[in-house]
Structures are given as structure tokens and as C-alpha cells.
Scaffold this motif. Structure first.
Motif: not given
Ligand code: ATP
Ligand code: MG
Length: 282
Positions: A39-41, A225-226, A233-234, A247-249
Motif C-alpha cells: 500500500v502507498g500513495e 508492506a507500506v 517504510v513498514e 511509522h508516522p506515514y
């Protein structure tokens, strides 16, 4: 040995203004039958990362470095012929927009049958019989009759089912789904996600599922997974990350997701994950 092991992978695009690192030292692995969501932007490098594994990022111009092993084969430097054999047989991929992946000039049945003709050498007749079976398995009504239709005669949801039938027909060990439901309305999205989960369970297929939507990924995948700006990041078990994102994100993703945010309890929408994870659960 993992089914797929990426350790690490980097992809750099040379631009006129300098270099752009789309994927930066990404590491992950996937065991047989496992489900991993990335996942991610938008623009975080998810598609570039998985496309690389399929040999779909032209290099040059891209500079691809690192290591990605699938069943002991190095996917980054295997000969084209080896990659062709793996692609579509052992690793299948479904994309966001089925219309761009289906050939408008070929009947549905022949497109679903094609991997069988290429990889298993079946005759047209034998392959068509299996294709109609596959259409039934993905819930296309009146499969026999509709098999002779053209892609434009199918709705978006039905076309995505066709893509899934085509992807699953060779019983791949790994299914890569890159935003497979983004173009669909929520009800159809639900049906397609359920279908992927059912097929995954029935066939023990490993799934690499990419989406910008955390709720969708969390629904399908046991592991998560991010990615952010090319960096992973995570990662960890989905239930753990939802419970205690480090992670803050990731915390931001959890907080700003409307469906997760709604009830004030971000984990409300994933009760089954929590139940199976809670102390004392069977
Ligand atoms: N061929 C290319 N040349 C230069 N830059 C590219 C190329 N392909 C992708 N990129 C860049 O790499 C970055 C990552 O792209 P990618 O398609 O992997 O994002 P994504 O995470 O899949 O996003 P989305 O959720 O929108 O699909 C983006 O900034 C994109 O512009
Ligand atoms: Mg993408």
C-alpha cells in the motif's frame, strides 16, 4: 526457500533534470500461498516495483539493481525466454483497467484460452472447453453462451472477471494484482475482492496485491508492506500493523482513511482480523 524474495531492489530513472529513484532498496519476501499487500500513495513506486519482477520495465533507460528470486530464478537477469515461460504460467498479473489488457478484436473465450495454448500446448477446442469452465469459476453467468462475446459487450466488473479467469487458468503459483478494483464501483469491487480471496484459498495461490487503499489491502492480505517515495517504510502482519503502526506515514494512512476513520475506531472494519489475532481466539 521463499517463493519470491526481493532483497533488495532499486530502480532509477534517468531524467533530463537528474536521476529519479522510483524504488529504493526495497526488500520483501513471499511464501507459497501467502498474501502480501503493498500500500502507498500514488507515485510511491508500487507498480514500478512489481513490473520489474515481471521484466516489464525497460532497462535501459531504467537502471535496475538488486536481487529478485522467484523459485530460484533470478527475475532481473534471466534470459527473455525463461521470463516468458514464467510470465503468464507461474506468475500472472491483473491490472486496474481490464480494457487495456484485453484485445478488442478477439472473442472472450479465445483470450482466456490463450495461456493454455501458449504454455500447455492445448488445441483450440480443448483450450476453449477449459476457458468456459474458468468463466464459470469466476462467476460469469451463462458462460458457454457468453464466451463468444467481444470484450466491449462485457461490463467493467465482468471484464475484470475475465482477466482473473485468464490469470488463474494456468494455476499460477503467484498472482500479482495491481489496483485490480480501483476502476470499479464499490459493490462490484466487493465481489471481485471476494473472488480473489476464494480463488487464493482454493488454489493456494500466493497473492501480491497492490493498492493505494489500505482498507482494500487489509481485507485481502495477511501481510502488509507500506511504501512511501520508493521506500518500504513498514512491513509485517496486517493485524499487527493496524493495531500498532510504527511509522508516522502508516499512522497517517490509518487516520485519514475515511472508511477506517468513520467509527472513531480505526480497526472496526476488520473485525475478523482482530478476532483471529486476539488472545484466546481459536
Ligand atoms: N518510465 C518512467 N520514467 C520515469 N519515471 C517513471 C517511469 N515509470 C514510473 N516513473 C515514476 O516512478 C514513480 C513511481 O511510479 P509508480 O507507477 O510505481 O507509482 P505507484 O505507486 O504505482 O502509483 P499509483 O498508485 O498512481 O499507481 C512515479 O513518480 C512515476 O512518475
Ligand atoms: Mg501503480
Amino acid at each position: 526457500m521463499s517463493l519470491l524474495s526481493v532483497d533488495p531492489l532499486s530502480v532509477v530513472f534517468p531524467l533530463r533534470t537528474g536521476e529519479f529513484t522510483a524504488v529504493d532498496q526495497v526488500r520483501f519476501s513471499l511464501e507459497a500461498g501467502e498474501t502480501l499487500g503493498i500500500v502507498g500513495e500514488s507515485g510511491s513506486g508500487k507498480s514500478v516495483c512489481v513490473s520489474c519482477l515481471m521484466g516489464l520495465v525497460p532497462s535501459p533507460p531504467a537502471r535496475i539493481s538488486g536481487k529478485a528470486m522467484f523459485k530460484g530464478v533470478s527475475m532481473l537477469d534471466a534470459p527473455a525466454e525463461t521470463l516468458r515461460k514464467i510470465r503468464g504460467k507461474e506468475i500472472s498479473m491483473i491490472f486496474q483497467d481490464p480494457m487495456t489488457s484485453l484485445n478488442p478484436y478477439h472473442r472472450i473465450v479465445d483470450q482466456i484460452a490463450e495461456p493454455l495454448r501458449i504454455h500447455e500446448g492445448l488445441s483450440r477446442k480443448q483450450a476453449r472447453i477449459r476457458a468456459v469452465d474458468a468463466m464459470e469459476a469466476v462467476g460469469i453467468p451463462e458462460a458457454e453462451k457468453r464466451s463468444r462475446a467481444w470484450p466491449h459487450e462485457f461490463s467493467g466488473g465482468m471484464r475484470q472477471r475475465v482477466m482473473i479467469a485468464m490469470a488463474m487458468i494456468t494455476r499460477p503459483a503467484l498472482l500479482i494484482a495491481d489496483e485490480p478494483t480501483t476502476a470499479l464501483d464499490v459493490t462490484v469491487q466487493r465481489q471481485i475482492l471476494d473472488l480473489i480471496k476464494t480463488l487464493q484459498r482454493e488454489h493456494g495461490t500466493a497473492v501480491l496485491f497492490i493498492s493505494h487503499d489500505l482498507a482494500v489491502v487489509a481485507d485481502v492480505c495477511e501481510h502488509l508492506a507500506v511504501m512511501r517515495r520508493g521506500v518500504m517504510v513498514e512491513q509485517g502482519r496486517t493485524a499487527d500493523i493496524l493495531r500498532t503502526p510504527s511509522h508516522p506515514y502508516t499512522r497517517g494512512l490509518l487516520n485519514c482513511h475515511p472508511a477506517l476513520h468513520q467509527a472513531g475506531d480505526p480497526l472496526r472494519v476488520m473485525p475478523e482480523l482482530l478476532e483471529s489475532d486476539s488472545p484466546g481466539a481459536p
